[in-house]
Design an enzyme around this catalytic site. Structure first.
Site, PDB file in Angstrom:
ATOM      1  N   GLY A  32       1.417   0.259  -0.863  1.00 22.43           N
ATOM      2  CA  GLY A  32       0.506   0.190   0.173  1.00 22.43           C
ATOM      3  C   GLY A  32       0.673  -1.143   1.037  1.00 22.43           C
ATOM      4  O   GLY A  32       1.828  -1.593   0.882  1.00 22.43           O
ATOM      5  N   TYR A  67      -4.517  -3.077  -2.060  1.00 16.00           N
ATOM      6  CA  TYR A  67      -3.190  -2.453  -1.903  1.00 16.00           C
ATOM      7  C   TYR A  67      -2.275  -3.090  -3.014  1.00 16.00           C
ATOM      8  O   TYR A  67      -1.425  -2.560  -3.425  1.00 16.00           O
ATOM      9  CB  TYR A  67      -2.568  -2.398  -0.634  1.00 16.00           C
ATOM     10  N   LYS A  68      -2.772  -4.330  -3.456  1.00 18.16           N
ATOM     11  CA  LYS A  68      -2.094  -5.183  -4.585  1.00 18.16           C
ATOM     12  C   LYS A  68      -2.896  -6.071  -5.077  1.00 18.16           C
ATOM     13  O   LYS A  68      -3.990  -6.382  -4.597  1.00 18.16           O
ATOM     14  CB  LYS A  68      -0.709  -5.581  -3.868  1.00 18.16           C
ATOM     15  N   CYS A  89       2.816  -3.295   5.707  1.00 12.70           N
ATOM     16  CA  CYS A  89       4.250  -3.552   6.219  1.00 12.70           C
ATOM     17  C   CYS A  89       5.265  -2.399   5.510  1.00 12.70           C
ATOM     18  O   CYS A  89       5.568  -1.612   6.211  1.00 12.70           O
ATOM     19  CB  CYS A  89       4.517  -4.924   5.723  1.00 12.70           C
ATOM     20  N   LYS A  92      14.309  -7.449  10.130  1.00 19.45           N
ATOM     21  CA  LYS A  92      12.627  -7.344   9.542  1.00 19.45           C
ATOM     22  C   LYS A  92      12.735  -5.907   8.930  1.00 19.45           C
ATOM     23  O   LYS A  92      12.370  -5.908   7.724  1.00 19.45           O
ATOM     24  CB  LYS A  92      11.985  -7.637  10.687  1.00 19.45           C
ATOM     25  N   HIS A 146      21.068  -7.651 -17.094  1.00 23.83           N
ATOM     26  CA  HIS A 146      22.277  -7.535 -16.390  1.00 23.83           C
ATOM     27  C   HIS A 146      22.407  -8.583 -15.265  1.00 23.83           C
ATOM     28  O   HIS A 146      21.263  -8.377 -14.552  1.00 23.83           O
ATOM     29  CB  HIS A 146      22.722  -6.069 -15.856  1.00 23.83           C
ATOM     30  N   ASN A 154      11.940  -5.036   4.598  1.00 17.82           N
ATOM     31  CA  ASN A 154      10.963  -4.298   4.175  1.00 17.82           C
ATOM     32  C   ASN A 154      11.410  -2.984   3.654  1.00 17.82           C
ATOM     33  O   ASN A 154      10.685  -2.379   2.695  1.00 17.82           O
ATOM     34  CB  ASN A 154       9.878  -4.079   5.183  1.00 17.82           C
TER      35      ASN A 154
HETATM   36  N1  SAJ Z   1       4.768  -2.746  -5.367  1.00 21.27           N
HETATM   37  C1  SAJ Z   1       5.252  -1.897  -6.545  1.00 21.27           C
HETATM   38  N2  SAJ Z   1       6.251  -2.489  -7.455  1.00 21.27           N
HETATM   39  C2  SAJ Z   1       6.847  -3.614  -7.236  1.00 21.27           C
HETATM   40  C3  SAJ Z   1       6.345  -4.519  -6.197  1.00 21.27           C
HETATM   41  C4  SAJ Z   1       5.383  -4.010  -5.155  1.00 21.27           C
HETATM   42  O1  SAJ Z   1       4.709  -1.035  -6.617  1.00 21.27           O
HETATM   43  O2  SAJ Z   1       7.735  -4.083  -8.045  1.00 21.27           O
HETATM   44  C5  SAJ Z   1       3.851  -2.409  -4.528  1.00 21.27           C
HETATM   45  C6  SAJ Z   1       2.706  -3.382  -4.224  1.00 21.27           C
HETATM   46  O3  SAJ Z   1       1.755  -2.932  -5.358  1.00 21.27           O
HETATM   47  C7  SAJ Z   1       2.117  -2.999  -2.890  1.00 21.27           C
HETATM   48  C8  SAJ Z   1       3.357  -2.724  -2.242  1.00 21.27           C
HETATM   49  O4  SAJ Z   1       4.256  -2.482  -2.948  1.00 21.27           O
HETATM   50  O5  SAJ Z   1       1.242  -1.799  -3.058  1.00 21.27           O
HETATM   51  C9  SAJ Z   1       3.929  -3.842  -1.246  1.00 21.27           C
HETATM   52  O6  SAJ Z   1       3.598  -5.119  -1.813  1.00 21.27           O
HETATM   53  P1  SAJ Z   1       4.466  -6.138  -1.750  1.00 21.27           P
HETATM   54  O7  SAJ Z   1       3.982  -7.399  -2.347  1.00 21.27           O
HETATM   55  O8  SAJ Z   1       5.973  -5.992  -2.308  1.00 21.27           O
HETATM   56  O9  SAJ Z   1       4.738  -6.647  -0.050  1.00 21.27           O
HETATM   57  P2  SAJ Z   1       3.760  -6.975   0.961  1.00 21.27           P
HETATM   58  O10 SAJ Z   1       3.586  -5.765   1.759  1.00 21.27           O
HETATM   59  O11 SAJ Z   1       2.496  -7.587   0.587  1.00 21.27           O
HETATM   60  O12 SAJ Z   1       4.641  -7.759   1.767  1.00 21.27           O
HETATM   61  C10 SAJ Z   1       5.858  -7.418   2.484  1.00 21.27           C
HETATM   62  C11 SAJ Z   1       6.824  -8.426   2.107  1.00 21.27           C
HETATM   63  N3  SAJ Z   1       8.107  -8.040   2.341  1.00 21.27           N
HETATM   64  C12 SAJ Z   1       9.088  -8.077   1.358  1.00 21.27           C
HETATM   65  O13 SAJ Z   1       9.077  -8.412   0.367  1.00 21.27           O
HETATM   66  C13 SAJ Z   1      10.448  -7.701   1.855  1.00 21.27           C
HETATM   67  C14 SAJ Z   1       6.598  -9.744   2.880  1.00 21.27           C
HETATM   68  O14 SAJ Z   1       7.515 -10.853   2.762  1.00 21.27           O
HETATM   69  C15 SAJ Z   1       6.505  -9.443   4.523  1.00 21.27           C
HETATM   70  O15 SAJ Z   1       6.189 -10.439   5.190  1.00 21.27           O
HETATM   71  C16 SAJ Z   1       5.291  -8.364   4.616  1.00 21.27           C
HETATM   72  O16 SAJ Z   1       5.914  -7.222   3.838  1.00 21.27           O
HETATM   73  C17 SAJ Z   1       5.332  -8.078   5.894  1.00 21.27           C
HETATM   74  O17 SAJ Z   1       4.320  -8.555   6.497  1.00 21.27           O
HETATM   75  O18 SAJ Z   1       6.225  -7.464   6.659  1.00 21.27           O
END
Ligand code: SAJ
Length: 414
Positions: free
Chosen positions: A250, A308-309, A253, A199, A237, A203
């Site tokens: 943000g 946060y997103k 997780c 897990k 690629h 992340n």
């Molecule tokens: N973000 C970026 N650039 C990107 C992708 C995301 O800056 O290309 C930022 C987002 O804006 C946000 C943060 O990253 O601030 C995290 O957002 P996210 O959509 O990547 O992930 P979370 O935190 O909403 O959910 C994650 C997920 N983990 C993975 O994708 C590996 C989700 O599957 C997990 O269940 C969740 O964490 C958790 O609860 O652990």
């Protein structure tokens, strides 16, 4: 069979509802207000599909503040970070285990879904549960980390593959039967410690990938290259998939879990470097804003989005907070517009009030609604027509036609 779900938040509540499609579920939360709302069939937060699930399952689920006897106990409570020392705060997990053990009987299954540092189930949870007088093995225990993404939680809970890490085969098999009631993805079985580690790797991998994109974005600005075009080309690629730069990472997780890996390890250079890069992005955003408003007296900026997103109402660990505080320390007045968020440390304005007399809009969150805004309508209200788009989400030409100067993070124009 009766299941007691401890923690009715972003993960616990949807999980409880999915289980309630087949089983009797008692949901437990210390937040009395949340319990009352859930018993009225209302979700304390918005998430696609959750209202329909409530409707379908209301006869099978009841919320309360006290744990009771059950066949299965599922823990889905938060594991925050003790920020000053970058160590997991496991108090909620401990207190969940303390609440369970007086009700634990032979043959019961305990499931930990909350994210924890590797070894937590064996070193911390099992000894607390054993206070019931039984030895682990007489009751069953697994770690089945949640994997669903906020904004698409229910779909992903049903369709994603899951990892089930069990103390023994009986634990794994019991948990597999239970999750099979709603998971359509594959269920992979392993030991508890591996599941905990997997897990955190997931992340951390995402955090490090975003950090790389963020570093590329800043380099592109220095080199006069548009990172968004460059990433699109690099991703042609077959084995490259660069993520998107942005104002920082943000959520509860990705901004937190990598630290759970580092707390018992001396091998954590990449992991902490990625965290540092992502944590520094608000400073980079402010640098852009500062350069843009260099000659402006008493600057006013408008933050678009504090979630946060995009398209969620969750502000946990939002990079917007750091941008706001840095801007205030820099002498800016800050106004905020976020159509999703109601509760936040700072006042949220409506669109017109938020942009009135503003010198610059700073897009932090990629809410779809920002794409629908008519630039011509708000330009009249603003003092200066500047936009910093940290997400590359606006139709830049449309905004430029309306008279705005649009700086996209990483577009190579500093
Ligand atoms: N973000 C970026 N650039 C990107 C992708 C995301 O800056 O290309 C930022 C987002 O804006 C946000 C943060 O990253 O601030 C995290 O957002 P996210 O959509 O990547 O992930 P979370 O935190 O909403 O959910 C994650 C997920 N983990 C993975 O994708 C590996 C989700 O599957 C997990 O269940 C969740 O964490 C958790 O609860 O652990």
């Amino acid at each position: 069979m009766k299941i007691c779900v401890l923690g009715l938040g972003y993960i616990g509540l949807p999980t409880a509802l999915l289980l309630a499609q087949k089983y009797k579920v008692v949901g437990v939360d210390v937040n009395r207000k949340a319990v009352e709302r859930i018993n009225k069939g209302e979700s304390p937060f918005s998430e696609p599909g959750i209202d329909d699930l409530f409707e379908k399952t209301k006869k099978n689920i009841v919320a309360t503040t006290k744990v009771e006897r059950a066949d299965v106990f599922l823990i889905a409570v938060p594991t925050p970070l003790e920020n000053s020392v970058k160590v997991a705060d496991l108090d909620y997990i401990k207190s969940a285990a303390e609440m369970i053990f007086p009700h634990l009987n032979k043959g019961n299954l305990v499931i930990l879904e909350s994210t924890v540092p590797p070894g937590t189930s064996e070193r911390l949870i099992i000894p607390i549960l054993e206070k019931c007088g039984l030895k682990a093995g007489e009751f069953y225990i697994v770690h089945c980390p949640e994997r669903a993404i906020p904004g698409n939680t229910i779909y992903e809970m049903i369709h994603n593959d899951r990892i089930i890490g069990g103390l023994d085969n009986e634990s794994r098999e019991l948990a597999r039967d239970l999750y099979s009631s709603f998971v359509e993805g594959n269920l992979y079985l392993t030991d508890i410690r591996t599941a905990e580690f997997v897990k955190l790797m997931e992340n951390t991998y995402r955090d490090a990938s975003i950090a790389l994109a963020n570093e590329f974005g800043q380099m592109a600005d220095e080199s006069g290259i548009n990172i968004w075009d460059a990433i699109e080309l690099a991703n042609k690629h077959p084995r490259v998939n660069i993520l998107n730069p942005g104002p920082g990472v943000g959520g509860h997780c990705i901004a937190i879990d990598p630290w759970f890996l580092t707390e018992n390890s001396t091998k954590c250079r990449m992991v902490s470097l990625a965290r540092d890069i992502n944590n520094s992005m608000p400073n980079y955003v402010l640098k852009i804003v500062r350069e843009m408003l260099e000659d402006v007296e008493d600057p006013v900026i408008t933050i678009f989005g504090v979630a946060y997103k995009g398209d969620v109402d969750d502000t946990r660990e939002t990079p917007a907070l750091k941008v706001i505080k840095l801007a205030q320390n820099d002498g800016c007045s800050v106004k905020i517009y976020d159509p999703y968020v109601q509760d936040f440390e700072y006042e949220i304005n409506n669109l017109e009030d938020a942009v009135e007399d503003s010198d610059c809009i700073v897009i932090i969150t990629d809410h779809s609604e920002f794409k629908e805004i008519e630039p011509g309508k708000i330009s009249r209200l603003m003092r200066r027509m500047n936009v910093v788009d940290c997400r590359n989400m606006l139709d830049k030409e449309r905004w430029e036609r309306a008279g705005f100067y649009v700086k996209v993070l990483g577009d190579g124009r500093l």
